[in-house]
Design an enzyme around this catalytic site. Structure first.
Site, PDB file in Angstrom:
ATOM      1  N   HIS A  12       1.060  -1.028   0.032  1.00 14.80           N
ATOM      2  CA  HIS A  12       0.064  -0.041  -0.105  1.00 14.80           C
ATOM      3  C   HIS A  12       0.704   1.049   0.223  1.00 14.80           C
ATOM      4  O   HIS A  12       1.954   1.876   0.283  1.00 14.80           O
ATOM      5  CB  HIS A  12      -1.221  -0.128   1.450  1.00 14.80           C
ATOM      6  CG  HIS A  12      -1.486  -1.347   1.915  1.00 14.80           C
ATOM      7  ND1 HIS A  12      -3.287  -1.411   0.981  1.00 14.80           N
ATOM      8  CD2 HIS A  12      -2.160  -2.235   2.126  1.00 14.80           C
ATOM      9  CE1 HIS A  12      -3.059  -2.389   1.521  1.00 14.80           C
ATOM     10  NE2 HIS A  12      -2.524  -3.072   2.754  1.00 14.80           N
ATOM     11  N   TYR A  13       0.317   2.726  -0.671  1.00 16.46           N
ATOM     12  CA  TYR A  13       0.354   3.665  -0.013  1.00 16.46           C
ATOM     13  C   TYR A  13       0.289   4.382   1.493  1.00 16.46           C
ATOM     14  O   TYR A  13      -1.724   4.197   1.179  1.00 16.46           O
ATOM     15  CB  TYR A  13       1.417   5.101  -0.692  1.00 16.46           C
ATOM     16  CG  TYR A  13       0.013   4.958  -2.010  1.00 16.46           C
ATOM     17  CD1 TYR A  13      -0.780   5.935  -1.669  1.00 16.46           C
ATOM     18  CD2 TYR A  13       0.082   5.142  -3.154  1.00 16.46           C
ATOM     19  CE1 TYR A  13      -2.325   6.026  -1.881  1.00 16.46           C
ATOM     20  CE2 TYR A  13      -0.710   5.625  -3.980  1.00 16.46           C
ATOM     21  CZ  TYR A  13      -2.267   6.702  -3.618  1.00 16.46           C
ATOM     22  OH  TYR A  13      -3.121   6.775  -4.509  1.00 16.46           O
ATOM     23  N   THR A  14       0.801   5.231   2.107  1.00 14.78           N
ATOM     24  CA  THR A  14      -0.036   5.807   3.301  1.00 14.78           C
ATOM     25  C   THR A  14      -1.615   6.671   2.937  1.00 14.78           C
ATOM     26  O   THR A  14      -2.458   6.539   3.185  1.00 14.78           O
ATOM     27  CB  THR A  14       0.411   6.770   4.128  1.00 14.78           C
ATOM     28  OG1 THR A  14       1.440   7.023   3.814  1.00 14.78           O
ATOM     29  CG2 THR A  14       1.176   4.874   4.888  1.00 14.78           C
TER      30      THR A  14
ATOM     31  N   GLU B 161       2.759  -0.979   4.482  1.00 15.37           N
ATOM     32  CA  GLU B 161       2.621   0.632   4.388  1.00 15.37           C
ATOM     33  C   GLU B 161       3.699   1.473   4.053  1.00 15.37           C
ATOM     34  O   GLU B 161       4.329   1.328   4.694  1.00 15.37           O
ATOM     35  CB  GLU B 161       1.304   0.955   4.970  1.00 15.37           C
ATOM     36  CG  GLU B 161      -0.067   0.879   5.738  1.00 15.37           C
ATOM     37  CD  GLU B 161      -0.875   0.845   4.518  1.00 15.37           C
ATOM     38  OE1 GLU B 161      -0.865   2.004   3.437  1.00 15.37           O
ATOM     39  OE2 GLU B 161      -2.387   1.228   4.795  1.00 15.37           O
TER      40      GLU B 161
ATOM     41  N   HIS C  20      -3.083  -3.095  -3.055  1.00 10.34           N
ATOM     42  CA  HIS C  20      -3.694  -3.380  -2.660  1.00 10.34           C
ATOM     43  C   HIS C  20      -4.671  -2.972  -3.946  1.00 10.34           C
ATOM     44  O   HIS C  20      -6.238  -3.413  -4.143  1.00 10.34           O
ATOM     45  CB  HIS C  20      -4.362  -1.900  -2.305  1.00 10.34           C
ATOM     46  CG  HIS C  20      -4.840  -1.169  -1.014  1.00 10.34           C
ATOM     47  ND1 HIS C  20      -5.659  -0.871  -0.048  1.00 10.34           N
ATOM     48  CD2 HIS C  20      -6.536  -3.015  -0.810  1.00 10.34           C
ATOM     49  CE1 HIS C  20      -6.571  -1.285   0.783  1.00 10.34           C
ATOM     50  NE2 HIS C  20      -6.832  -1.990  -0.047  1.00 10.34           N
TER      51      HIS C  20
ATOM     52  N   ASP D 232      -3.612   2.063  -4.880  1.00 10.92           N
ATOM     53  CA  ASP D 232      -2.590   2.126  -4.425  1.00 10.92           C
ATOM     54  C   ASP D 232      -1.856   0.639  -4.475  1.00 10.92           C
ATOM     55  O   ASP D 232      -2.520  -0.170  -4.832  1.00 10.92           O
ATOM     56  CB  ASP D 232      -2.406   2.517  -2.985  1.00 10.92           C
ATOM     57  CG  ASP D 232      -3.475   1.712  -1.989  1.00 10.92           C
ATOM     58  OD1 ASP D 232      -4.237   1.729  -2.511  1.00 10.92           O
ATOM     59  OD2 ASP D 232      -2.987   1.578  -0.927  1.00 10.92           O
TER      60      ASP D 232
HETATM   61 ZN    ZN Z   1      -4.077  -0.016   0.256  1.00 11.58          ZN
END
Ligand code: ZN
Length: 241
Positions: A24-26, A89, A131, A141
């Site tokens: 993911h990215y935050t 993340e 994600h 993301d």
């Molecule tokens: Zn995510």
């Protein structure tokens, strides 16, 4: 390696060992803000790890526990992606707040983490996903700036660059055997794409997710010849494990 931990209360029990990694990215303005949210009991979200842009690694949930990062999602028949995956993340403001390249130290830290995690659990390359792969209608993301190619060169995940392939593009509104075959291929790879033969908005979302991961030079939800060629090659690689 000692990893600092900031325990999150947002987890519960797994029903078996994890066999997937979801990146993911935050998507928040700062890493501190993201960490606070991932540890806030009211937010009911978490991940196993957060990696800062400078490569700093923080553990929030033990790998043996089920963290809450994927939400409504699907891959290869599994809808409880949190139960089967380890969530990582990466701090990045994301598409909403100024999406930017993932710095080298952050990717190096991720590679080191994946080396360690995959030493503890059996996780095939075809189950290292974004994600957006498991929730293509809702999520974008870690996005097209994420260096999947570099990750694969370090031994994690699938990446292939087949020769450019001709072929008429398929897009929303198209129907027929070509669309059916495309959807069948996406399903075989893992996406929630039950073949109907109709290229609808959901199919376009899945193609855009596929492109974000495996064809980052073009993200338009249109299955042109090159996108389809890449799907065929990735399917073959996934089948080989
Ligand atoms: Zn995510």
């Amino acid at each position: 390696m000692t990893i600092p931990s900031t325990p999150s209360p947002n987890f519960d029990a797994r029903r078996g060992p994890p066999d997937m990694i979801v990146l993911h990215y935050t998507g928040m303005q700062t890493g501190a803000e993201a960490l606070a949210r991932l540890c806030d009991p009211a937010a009911k979200v978490s991940a196993h790890y957060v990696i800062e842009e400078d490569g700093g690694l923080v553990q929030l949930v033990a790998e043996e526990r089920r963290a809450w990062h994927a939400g409504v999602s699907f891959w290869k028949g599994e809808r409880d992606i949190n139960a089967v995956s380890i969530g990582v993340e990466l701090v990045n403001p994301g598409h909403e707040f100024g999406y930017r390249d993932f710095p080298d130290p952050q990717i190096e830290a991720l590679i080191g983490l994946l080396d360690a995690v995959r030493g503890r659990w059996e996780i095939p390359n075809g189950r290292i996903l974004g994600h957006s792969d498991v929730a293509p209608d809702r999520k974008t993301d870690p996005g097209e700036k994420f260096p999947w190619k570099r990750l694969a060169e370090a031994g994690h995940g699938l990446w292939l660059e087949p020769p450019a392939a001709p072929g008429a593009p398929l897009s929303v509104g198209d129907e027929g055997a070509g669309v059916f075959a495309l959807q069948a291929g996406l399903t075989r790879l893992g996406y929630d794409s039950a073949p109907s033969g109709k290229y609808d908005d959901h199919t376009a979302s899945i193609i855009a997710a596929f492109q974000r991961h495996w064809r980052p030079g073009r993200i338009d939800g249109i299955a042109d010849g090159e996108t389809r060629a890449r799907l065929v090659h990735i399917l073959r690689a996934a089948a080989e494990g």
